[in-house]
Design a protein around this motif. Sequence first.
Motif, PDB file in Angstrom:
ATOM      1  N   PRO A 122     -49.888 -16.770 -41.763  1.00 23.88           N
ATOM      2  CA  PRO A 122     -48.496 -16.317 -41.621  1.00 23.88           C
ATOM      3  C   PRO A 122     -47.854 -15.946 -42.955  1.00 23.88           C
ATOM      4  O   PRO A 122     -48.343 -16.344 -44.013  1.00 23.88           O
ATOM      5  N   GLY A 123     -46.779 -15.190 -42.858  1.00 24.35           N
ATOM      6  CA  GLY A 123     -46.033 -14.828 -44.068  1.00 24.35           C
ATOM      7  C   GLY A 123     -44.556 -15.098 -43.856  1.00 24.35           C
ATOM      8  O   GLY A 123     -44.116 -15.366 -42.735  1.00 24.35           O
ATOM      9  N   LEU A 124     -43.792 -15.008 -44.933  1.00 22.26           N
ATOM     10  CA  LEU A 124     -42.335 -15.172 -44.822  1.00 22.26           C
ATOM     11  C   LEU A 124     -41.769 -13.889 -44.232  1.00 22.26           C
ATOM     12  O   LEU A 124     -41.916 -12.814 -44.828  1.00 22.26           O
ATOM     13  N   SER A 125     -41.143 -14.008 -43.091  1.00 28.27           N
ATOM     14  CA  SER A 125     -40.553 -12.812 -42.487  1.00 28.27           C
ATOM     15  C   SER A 125     -39.271 -12.431 -43.226  1.00 28.27           C
ATOM     16  O   SER A 125     -38.495 -13.302 -43.641  1.00 28.27           O
ATOM     17  N   CYS A 126     -39.045 -11.124 -43.345  1.00 24.55           N
ATOM     18  CA  CYS A 126     -37.797 -10.668 -43.979  1.00 24.55           C
ATOM     19  C   CYS A 126     -36.591 -11.196 -43.206  1.00 24.55           C
ATOM     20  O   CYS A 126     -35.543 -11.454 -43.780  1.00 24.55           O
ATOM     21  N   SER A 127     -36.778 -11.386 -41.889  1.00 26.80           N
ATOM     22  CA  SER A 127     -35.645 -11.766 -41.042  1.00 26.80           C
ATOM     23  C   SER A 127     -35.056 -13.117 -41.427  1.00 26.80           C
ATOM     24  O   SER A 127     -33.845 -13.317 -41.337  1.00 26.80           O
ATOM     25  N   THR A 128     -35.882 -14.041 -41.862  1.00 25.48           N
ATOM     26  CA  THR A 128     -35.380 -15.370 -42.223  1.00 25.48           C
ATOM     27  C   THR A 128     -35.303 -15.569 -43.733  1.00 25.48           C
ATOM     28  O   THR A 128     -34.448 -16.302 -44.217  1.00 25.48           O
ATOM     29  N   SER A 129     -36.210 -14.917 -44.476  1.00 20.87           N
ATOM     30  CA  SER A 129     -36.252 -15.203 -45.921  1.00 20.87           C
ATOM     31  C   SER A 129     -35.194 -14.429 -46.716  1.00 20.87           C
ATOM     32  O   SER A 129     -34.676 -14.942 -47.707  1.00 20.87           O
ATOM     33  N   LEU A 130     -34.884 -13.206 -46.312  1.00 23.17           N
ATOM     34  CA  LEU A 130     -33.914 -12.434 -47.108  1.00 23.17           C
ATOM     35  C   LEU A 130     -32.500 -13.031 -47.057  1.00 23.17           C
ATOM     36  O   LEU A 130     -31.850 -13.145 -48.103  1.00 23.17           O
ATOM     37  N   GLN A 168     -22.898 -10.901 -27.787  1.00 21.83           N
ATOM     38  CA  GLN A 168     -21.823 -11.564 -27.035  1.00 21.83           C
ATOM     39  C   GLN A 168     -21.866 -13.087 -27.167  1.00 21.83           C
ATOM     40  O   GLN A 168     -20.985 -13.782 -26.693  1.00 21.83           O
ATOM     41  N   SER A 169     -22.915 -13.579 -27.826  1.00 21.25           N
ATOM     42  CA  SER A 169     -23.039 -15.028 -27.998  1.00 21.25           C
ATOM     43  C   SER A 169     -22.473 -15.428 -29.363  1.00 21.25           C
ATOM     44  O   SER A 169     -21.997 -14.581 -30.122  1.00 21.25           O
ATOM     45  N   SER A 170     -22.558 -16.726 -29.686  1.00 24.26           N
ATOM     46  CA  SER A 170     -22.087 -17.163 -31.011  1.00 24.26           C
ATOM     47  C   SER A 170     -23.251 -17.230 -32.005  1.00 24.26           C
ATOM     48  O   SER A 170     -23.097 -17.740 -33.113  1.00 24.26           O
ATOM     49  N   ALA A 171     -24.410 -16.734 -31.586  1.00 23.62           N
ATOM     50  CA  ALA A 171     -25.586 -16.790 -32.464  1.00 23.62           C
ATOM     51  C   ALA A 171     -25.466 -15.806 -33.621  1.00 23.62           C
ATOM     52  O   ALA A 171     -24.771 -14.799 -33.527  1.00 23.62           O
ATOM     53  N   THR A 172     -26.194 -16.126 -34.705  1.00 18.33           N
ATOM     54  CA  THR A 172     -26.367 -15.133 -35.767  1.00 18.33           C
ATOM     55  C   THR A 172     -27.345 -14.096 -35.218  1.00 18.33           C
ATOM     56  O   THR A 172     -28.340 -14.449 -34.580  1.00 18.33           O
ATOM     57  N   VAL A 173     -27.064 -12.824 -35.479  1.00 18.19           N
ATOM     58  CA  VAL A 173     -27.955 -11.757 -35.007  1.00 18.19           C
ATOM     59  C   VAL A 173     -28.537 -11.034 -36.222  1.00 18.19           C
ATOM     60  O   VAL A 173     -27.791 -10.520 -37.060  1.00 18.19           O
ATOM     61  N   ILE A 192     -16.059  -5.220 -27.937  1.00 15.98           N
ATOM     62  CA  ILE A 192     -15.924  -6.536 -27.282  1.00 15.98           C
ATOM     63  C   ILE A 192     -14.942  -7.436 -28.070  1.00 15.98           C
ATOM     64  O   ILE A 192     -14.996  -8.664 -27.985  1.00 15.98           O
ATOM     65  N   GLY A 193     -14.109  -6.798 -28.874  1.00 19.83           N
ATOM     66  CA  GLY A 193     -13.049  -7.535 -29.576  1.00 19.83           C
ATOM     67  C   GLY A 193     -13.515  -8.297 -30.803  1.00 19.83           C
ATOM     68  O   GLY A 193     -12.826  -9.188 -31.294  1.00 19.83           O
ATOM     69  N   LYS A 194     -14.710  -7.969 -31.313  1.00 18.39           N
ATOM     70  CA  LYS A 194     -15.225  -8.693 -32.486  1.00 18.39           C
ATOM     71  C   LYS A 194     -15.232  -7.788 -33.718  1.00 18.39           C
ATOM     72  O   LYS A 194     -16.223  -7.737 -34.447  1.00 18.39           O
ATOM     73  N   ASP A 195     -14.144  -7.088 -33.920  1.00 13.54           N
ATOM     74  CA  ASP A 195     -14.124  -6.125 -35.040  1.00 13.54           C
ATOM     75  C   ASP A 195     -14.127  -6.808 -36.407  1.00 13.54           C
ATOM     76  O   ASP A 195     -14.523  -6.217 -37.409  1.00 13.54           O
ATOM     77  N   LYS A 196     -13.719  -8.081 -36.448  1.00 13.20           N
ATOM     78  CA  LYS A 196     -13.689  -8.789 -37.742  1.00 13.20           C
ATOM     79  C   LYS A 196     -14.977  -9.578 -37.989  1.00 13.20           C
ATOM     80  O   LYS A 196     -15.080 -10.323 -38.966  1.00 13.20           O
ATOM     81  N   MET A 197     -15.934  -9.431 -37.105  1.00 13.06           N
ATOM     82  CA  MET A 197     -17.205 -10.172 -37.253  1.00 13.06           C
ATOM     83  C   MET A 197     -17.863  -9.823 -38.593  1.00 13.06           C
ATOM     84  O   MET A 197     -18.085  -8.655 -38.908  1.00 13.06           O
ATOM     85  N   PRO A 198     -18.202 -10.839 -39.401  1.00  8.31           N
ATOM     86  CA  PRO A 198     -18.844 -10.573 -40.685  1.00  8.31           C
ATOM     87  C   PRO A 198     -20.259  -9.987 -40.514  1.00  8.31           C
ATOM     88  O   PRO A 198     -20.979 -10.356 -39.579  1.00  8.31           O
ATOM     89  N   ILE A 199     -20.610  -9.104 -41.410  1.00  9.52           N
ATOM     90  CA  ILE A 199     -21.948  -8.476 -41.371  1.00  9.52           C
ATOM     91  C   ILE A 199     -22.424  -8.185 -42.798  1.00  9.52           C
ATOM     92  O   ILE A 199     -21.625  -7.803 -43.661  1.00  9.52           O
ATOM     93  N   ALA A 200     -23.711  -8.414 -43.019  1.00  6.36           N
ATOM     94  CA  ALA A 200     -24.320  -8.075 -44.308  1.00  6.36           C
ATOM     95  C   ALA A 200     -25.454  -7.087 -44.062  1.00  6.36           C
ATOM     96  O   ALA A 200     -26.188  -7.208 -43.072  1.00  6.36           O
ATOM     97  N   LEU A 235     -29.895  -6.143 -40.989  1.00  7.92           N
ATOM     98  CA  LEU A 235     -28.480  -6.435 -40.762  1.00  7.92           C
ATOM     99  C   LEU A 235     -28.382  -7.907 -40.374  1.00  7.92           C
ATOM    100  O   LEU A 235     -29.165  -8.370 -39.533  1.00  7.92           O
ATOM    101  N   VAL A 236     -27.484  -8.629 -41.014  1.00 14.25           N
ATOM    102  CA  VAL A 236     -27.251 -10.030 -40.648  1.00 14.25           C
ATOM    103  C   VAL A 236     -25.813 -10.113 -40.149  1.00 14.25           C
ATOM    104  O   VAL A 236     -24.877  -9.766 -40.885  1.00 14.25           O
ATOM    105  N   ILE A 237     -25.665 -10.520 -38.897  1.00 13.86           N
ATOM    106  CA  ILE A 237     -24.345 -10.492 -38.259  1.00 13.86           C
ATOM    107  C   ILE A 237     -23.981 -11.892 -37.767  1.00 13.86           C
ATOM    108  O   ILE A 237     -24.771 -12.521 -37.059  1.00 13.86           O
ATOM    109  N   GLY A 238     -22.801 -12.350 -38.176  1.00 14.51           N
ATOM    110  CA  GLY A 238     -22.360 -13.662 -37.683  1.00 14.51           C
ATOM    111  C   GLY A 238     -21.460 -14.356 -38.680  1.00 14.51           C
ATOM    112  O   GLY A 238     -21.361 -13.952 -39.844  1.00 14.51           O
ATOM    113  N   GLU A 239     -20.836 -15.448 -38.221  1.00 19.24           N
ATOM    114  CA  GLU A 239     -19.908 -16.201 -39.082  1.00 19.24           C
ATOM    115  C   GLU A 239     -20.620 -16.771 -40.306  1.00 19.24           C
ATOM    116  O   GLU A 239     -20.006 -16.998 -41.339  1.00 19.24           O
TER     117      GLU A 239
END
Length: 263
Positions: A122-130, A168-173, A192-200, A235-239
């Motif tokens: 296995p390797g470090l996935s960009c999804s979790t390591s970045l 639509q969930s509270s998960a990080t996407v 869906i009313g989440k215009d202020k949702m933080p995103i990187a 893209l990392v989306i979530g609080e």
Amino acid sequence: MQAINLFQNPLLTLVGAGPGDPELITLKGVKALSSAKVVLYDALVHTDLLEHAPENCVKILVGKRSGKHSFKQSEINELIVKYAYEFGSVVRLKGGDPFVFGRGSEEIEYAEKFGIASIVIPGLSCSTSLPGLQGMPLTKRGVNESFWVVTGTTEKGGISPDFYLAAQSSATVVVLMGRNKLHVITEFYKSIGKDKMPIAVIHNGSLKSEKTAIGSMNNIESLSKEKNIGTPSILVIGEVVKERTATLSIANNIIQQSFKTLI
Ligand SMILES: C[S@@+](CC[C@H](N)C(=O)[O-])C[C@H]1O[C@@H](n2cnc3c(N)ncnc32)[C@H](O)[C@@H]1O
């Protein structure tokens, strides 16, 4: 014509190269490379990693790189079988983790049909390591309890339907292959009313050329454009994006640089 001796028990080793920085491969991955006879590597793999392989090792770029021939998955599968029988073993070096949007299992299944056994490193996935390299937790007690990793580009080219559930969930996407879908993604959050949702948006993560844009659904498109952020990006989306500890990110850069000067 010269007869080719075929090996009896050929082996395929899938190695995850990590997210980009060549020091983010595993020790097992380095060991596999150091005894490799053939390495078939993807475009997002750092070419410094090939220096671990012996000089006489056959090294073939099979990934997409603009302007050059890229191999179809069926051609890569055939190369694996051909080289495994001709050389006894093949290392398939893949970006991140071979089993996270890496088509690793397809290659194993194809090789199996031809009697080729496989090992996975296995390797470090960009999804979790970045996000982690930036001090951005994917989960944090009191903030959220899960994360989803989804594709912005399915086989048919569209965003995964799972994205719309995740949003639509509270998960990080975390969206891979989604840079070019930023407009559709931000519009959906706004709808869906989440215009202020933080995103990187993290581009070329873990490399010297890394660039990051951080904002909300309202301004991330313009911020990314201003910073000239293209592909590859996640893209990392979530609080949790707000929990990013910038000092940790700086510390990581310092540590990475000092490693490089030590070697
Ligand atoms: C086909 S997926 C492979 C993912 C890989 N198997 C993994 O686990 O990291 C390729 C996508 O991963 C993301 N990616 C890979 N490396 C990246 C990097 N260094 N910086 C930003 N995004 C990256 C981009 O979204 C890119 O389009």
